[in-house]
Design a protein around this motif. Structure first.
Motif, PDB file in Angstrom:
ATOM      1  N   VAL A 168       0.955  -1.245  -0.074  1.00 63.40           N
ATOM      2  CA  VAL A 168       0.155  -0.063  -0.084  1.00 63.40           C
ATOM      3  C   VAL A 168       0.926   1.184   0.055  1.00 63.40           C
ATOM      4  O   VAL A 168       1.434   1.587   0.974  1.00 63.40           O
ATOM      5  CB  VAL A 168      -1.002   0.041   1.263  1.00 63.40           C
ATOM      6  N   LEU A 169       0.844   2.082  -1.249  1.00 57.33           N
ATOM      7  CA  LEU A 169       1.706   3.198  -1.327  1.00 57.33           C
ATOM      8  C   LEU A 169       0.977   4.182  -0.945  1.00 57.33           C
ATOM      9  O   LEU A 169      -0.162   4.837  -1.296  1.00 57.33           O
ATOM     10  CB  LEU A 169       2.219   3.344  -2.796  1.00 57.33           C
ATOM     11  N   ILE A 170       1.698   5.080   0.171  1.00 57.05           N
ATOM     12  CA  ILE A 170       0.875   6.179   0.972  1.00 57.05           C
ATOM     13  C   ILE A 170       1.416   7.467   0.510  1.00 57.05           C
ATOM     14  O   ILE A 170       2.659   7.712   0.968  1.00 57.05           O
ATOM     15  CB  ILE A 170       0.549   5.935   2.405  1.00 57.05           C
ATOM     16  N   HIS A 171       0.798   8.335  -0.091  1.00 60.15           N
ATOM     17  CA  HIS A 171       1.441   9.552  -0.471  1.00 60.15           C
ATOM     18  C   HIS A 171       1.276  10.673   0.868  1.00 60.15           C
ATOM     19  O   HIS A 171       0.171  11.372   0.912  1.00 60.15           O
ATOM     20  CB  HIS A 171       0.917  10.374  -1.682  1.00 60.15           C
ATOM     21  N   ASP A 172       2.048  10.401   1.773  1.00 57.52           N
ATOM     22  CA  ASP A 172       1.727  11.187   3.156  1.00 57.52           C
ATOM     23  C   ASP A 172       3.112  11.234   3.963  1.00 57.52           C
ATOM     24  O   ASP A 172       3.991  10.089   3.582  1.00 57.52           O
ATOM     25  CB  ASP A 172       0.406  10.773   3.791  1.00 57.52           C
ATOM     26  N   SER A 173       2.910  12.061   4.982  1.00 57.30           N
ATOM     27  CA  SER A 173       4.209  11.930   6.080  1.00 57.30           C
ATOM     28  C   SER A 173       4.234  10.579   6.591  1.00 57.30           C
ATOM     29  O   SER A 173       3.191  10.222   7.197  1.00 57.30           O
ATOM     30  CB  SER A 173       4.105  13.109   6.756  1.00 57.30           C
ATOM     31  N   HIS A 174       5.388  10.046   7.106  1.00 56.68           N
ATOM     32  CA  HIS A 174       5.598   8.947   8.090  1.00 56.68           C
ATOM     33  C   HIS A 174       5.112   9.362   9.257  1.00 56.68           C
ATOM     34  O   HIS A 174       4.766   8.512  10.015  1.00 56.68           O
ATOM     35  CB  HIS A 174       6.969   8.493   7.726  1.00 56.68           C
ATOM     36  N   ALA A 175       4.923  10.545   9.523  1.00 59.94           N
ATOM     37  CA  ALA A 175       4.428  11.094  10.796  1.00 59.94           C
ATOM     38  C   ALA A 175       3.100  10.704  11.074  1.00 59.94           C
ATOM     39  O   ALA A 175       2.272  10.822  12.133  1.00 59.94           O
ATOM     40  CB  ALA A 175       4.610  12.492  11.219  1.00 59.94           C
ATOM     41  N   ASN A 176       2.376  10.700  10.011  1.00 58.13           N
ATOM     42  CA  ASN A 176       0.813  10.325  10.064  1.00 58.13           C
ATOM     43  C   ASN A 176       0.517   8.712   9.868  1.00 58.13           C
ATOM     44  O   ASN A 176      -0.547   8.467   9.559  1.00 58.13           O
ATOM     45  CB  ASN A 176       0.086  10.996   9.071  1.00 58.13           C
ATOM     46  N   ALA A 177       1.721   7.983  10.340  1.00 59.18           N
ATOM     47  CA  ALA A 177       1.305   6.428  10.031  1.00 59.18           C
ATOM     48  C   ALA A 177      -0.013   5.939  10.512  1.00 59.18           C
ATOM     49  O   ALA A 177      -0.625   5.017  10.230  1.00 59.18           O
ATOM     50  CB  ALA A 177       2.519   5.621  10.325  1.00 59.18           C
ATOM     51  N   LEU A 178      -0.252   6.267  11.898  1.00 55.01           N
ATOM     52  CA  LEU A 178      -1.370   5.882  12.659  1.00 55.01           C
ATOM     53  C   LEU A 178      -2.733   6.029  12.005  1.00 55.01           C
ATOM     54  O   LEU A 178      -3.557   5.276  12.209  1.00 55.01           O
ATOM     55  CB  LEU A 178      -1.492   6.090  13.960  1.00 55.01           C
ATOM     56  N   GLN A 179      -2.672   6.956  11.075  1.00 53.39           N
ATOM     57  CA  GLN A 179      -4.023   7.161  10.223  1.00 53.39           C
ATOM     58  C   GLN A 179      -4.213   5.849   9.095  1.00 53.39           C
ATOM     59  O   GLN A 179      -5.308   5.832   8.659  1.00 53.39           O
ATOM     60  CB  GLN A 179      -4.019   8.460   9.417  1.00 53.39           C
ATOM     61  N   TYR A 180      -3.152   5.304   9.160  1.00 54.18           N
ATOM     62  CA  TYR A 180      -3.137   4.378   7.887  1.00 54.18           C
ATOM     63  C   TYR A 180      -3.193   2.831   8.331  1.00 54.18           C
ATOM     64  O   TYR A 180      -3.570   1.999   7.600  1.00 54.18           O
ATOM     65  CB  TYR A 180      -2.320   4.485   6.714  1.00 54.18           C
ATOM     66  N   VAL A 181      -2.256   2.804   9.295  1.00 53.79           N
ATOM     67  CA  VAL A 181      -1.878   1.327   9.673  1.00 53.79           C
ATOM     68  C   VAL A 181      -2.381   0.928  11.028  1.00 53.79           C
ATOM     69  O   VAL A 181      -2.232   1.801  11.974  1.00 53.79           O
ATOM     70  CB  VAL A 181      -0.422   1.135   9.931  1.00 53.79           C
ATOM     71  N   HIS A 182      -3.309  -0.047  11.080  1.00 58.06           N
ATOM     72  CA  HIS A 182      -4.218  -0.291  12.332  1.00 58.06           C
ATOM     73  C   HIS A 182      -3.567  -1.836  12.935  1.00 58.06           C
ATOM     74  O   HIS A 182      -4.391  -1.995  14.027  1.00 58.06           O
ATOM     75  CB  HIS A 182      -5.689  -0.332  12.045  1.00 58.06           C
ATOM     76  N   GLU A 183      -2.711  -2.356  12.444  1.00 59.67           N
ATOM     77  CA  GLU A 183      -2.443  -3.606  12.760  1.00 59.67           C
ATOM     78  C   GLU A 183      -0.848  -3.398  13.535  1.00 59.67           C
ATOM     79  O   GLU A 183      -0.314  -2.443  13.324  1.00 59.67           O
ATOM     80  CB  GLU A 183      -1.837  -4.434  11.714  1.00 59.67           C
ATOM     81  N   LYS A 184      -0.520  -4.448  14.460  1.00 63.51           N
ATOM     82  CA  LYS A 184       0.874  -4.460  15.034  1.00 63.51           C
ATOM     83  C   LYS A 184       1.765  -4.780  13.760  1.00 63.51           C
ATOM     84  O   LYS A 184       1.567  -5.413  12.791  1.00 63.51           O
ATOM     85  CB  LYS A 184       0.999  -5.506  15.955  1.00 63.51           C
ATOM     86  N   ILE A 185       3.021  -4.190  13.822  1.00 65.52           N
ATOM     87  CA  ILE A 185       3.915  -4.500  12.836  1.00 65.52           C
ATOM     88  C   ILE A 185       5.169  -5.228  13.178  1.00 65.52           C
ATOM     89  O   ILE A 185       5.454  -5.033  14.578  1.00 65.52           O
ATOM     90  CB  ILE A 185       4.519  -3.070  12.165  1.00 65.52           C
ATOM     91  N   CYS A 186       5.838  -6.151  12.635  1.00 70.38           N
ATOM     92  CA  CYS A 186       7.059  -6.853  13.025  1.00 70.38           C
ATOM     93  C   CYS A 186       8.158  -6.242  12.470  1.00 70.38           C
ATOM     94  O   CYS A 186       9.421  -6.374  13.243  1.00 70.38           O
ATOM     95  CB  CYS A 186       6.874  -8.342  12.515  1.00 70.38           C
ATOM     96  N   ALA A 187       8.111  -5.121  11.689  1.00 69.06           N
ATOM     97  CA  ALA A 187       9.281  -4.259  11.345  1.00 69.06           C
ATOM     98  C   ALA A 187       9.057  -3.038  10.628  1.00 69.06           C
ATOM     99  O   ALA A 187       7.998  -2.863  10.163  1.00 69.06           O
ATOM    100  CB  ALA A 187      10.209  -5.082  10.334  1.00 69.06           C
ATOM    101  N   GLY A 188       9.693  -2.013  10.983  1.00 71.84           N
ATOM    102  CA  GLY A 188       9.653  -0.793  10.353  1.00 71.84           C
ATOM    103  C   GLY A 188      10.860  -0.027  10.096  1.00 71.84           C
ATOM    104  O   GLY A 188      11.867  -0.168  10.619  1.00 71.84           O
ATOM    105  N   VAL A 189      10.953   0.419   8.768  1.00 65.64           N
ATOM    106  CA  VAL A 189      12.375   0.670   8.030  1.00 65.64           C
ATOM    107  C   VAL A 189      12.256   2.198   7.859  1.00 65.64           C
ATOM    108  O   VAL A 189      11.256   2.541   7.218  1.00 65.64           O
ATOM    109  CB  VAL A 189      12.643  -0.037   6.659  1.00 65.64           C
ATOM    110  N   PHE A 190      13.388   3.020   8.018  1.00 64.99           N
ATOM    111  CA  PHE A 190      13.449   4.313   7.919  1.00 64.99           C
ATOM    112  C   PHE A 190      14.799   4.252   7.128  1.00 64.99           C
ATOM    113  O   PHE A 190      15.741   3.901   7.881  1.00 64.99           O
ATOM    114  CB  PHE A 190      13.662   5.215   9.174  1.00 64.99           C
TER     115      PHE A 190
END
Length: 184
Positions: free
Chosen positions: A73-95
């Protein structure tokens, strides 16, 4: 010699579960997005963020070229707004901080939104999850971004719940380095 790209994958892979949910918080040209897609497999899900439309377009090409699964899912928004799009727990996050490779380097990640995004990413972690941050101190904002993250992360998280570590090539101060947050 240490290969930073290989080390990145070696540190991430033990935490990524087939069928898991992962986030590429700085999509760029989509290489991490494509790798994460394959790592979680067809049943997994990848959320990828970028503020630049050029990154979205470049990532679409990379995903097709690299044969990634249709799980992104490609999201055209700031990573600071992640909680608006992701509602599951994640096993990894990459910056992968800095600027879009191949761009004019005028648009970079910013320390304030990055700190918000990293804190959000940690709150989203499932047990045994990881947040992996590549910092680029070779430009002023990157240096300041790294300093803020190191200062904040070293004091914010209880060692009993999180392991926060860093990997640097100490005889090359402008080289990229890694900050890693692992949830126990």
């Amino acid at each position: 010699m240490i290969d930073l790209r290989k080390l990145n994958k070696d540190l991430l892979l033990p935490h990524i579960k087939p069928g898991g949910v992962v986030c590429d918080f700085t999509m760029g040209n989509g290489h991490d997005t494509a790798w994460l897609s394959k790592a979680v497999g067809e049943q997994g899900k990848v959320y990828a963020f970028d503020v630049q439309q050029a990154a979205i377009e470049s990532t679409k090409i990379t995903l097709a070229k690299e044969g990634a699964f249709p799980n992104c899912v490609l999201i055209h928004d700031s990573h600071a707004n992640a909680l608006q799009y992701v509602h599951e727990k994640i096993c990894a996050g990459v910056f992968n901080l800095g600027y879009l490779p191949g761009s004019d380097k005028k648009i970079t990640t910013k320390r304030e939104s990055t700190l918000t995004a990293v804190t959000t990413a940690v709150s989203m972690l499932d047990n045994d999850g990881i947040v992996f941050i590549a910092v680029y101190p070779g430009h002023e904002e990157g240096r300041l971004e790294g300093q803020l993250l190191e200062k904040t992360l070293s004091a914010k998280y209880d060692r009993k719940e999180y392991c926060v570590s860093s990997f640097k090539i100490i005889n090359s101060p402008d080289s990229p380095y890694f900050l890693i947050i692992e949830k126990k």
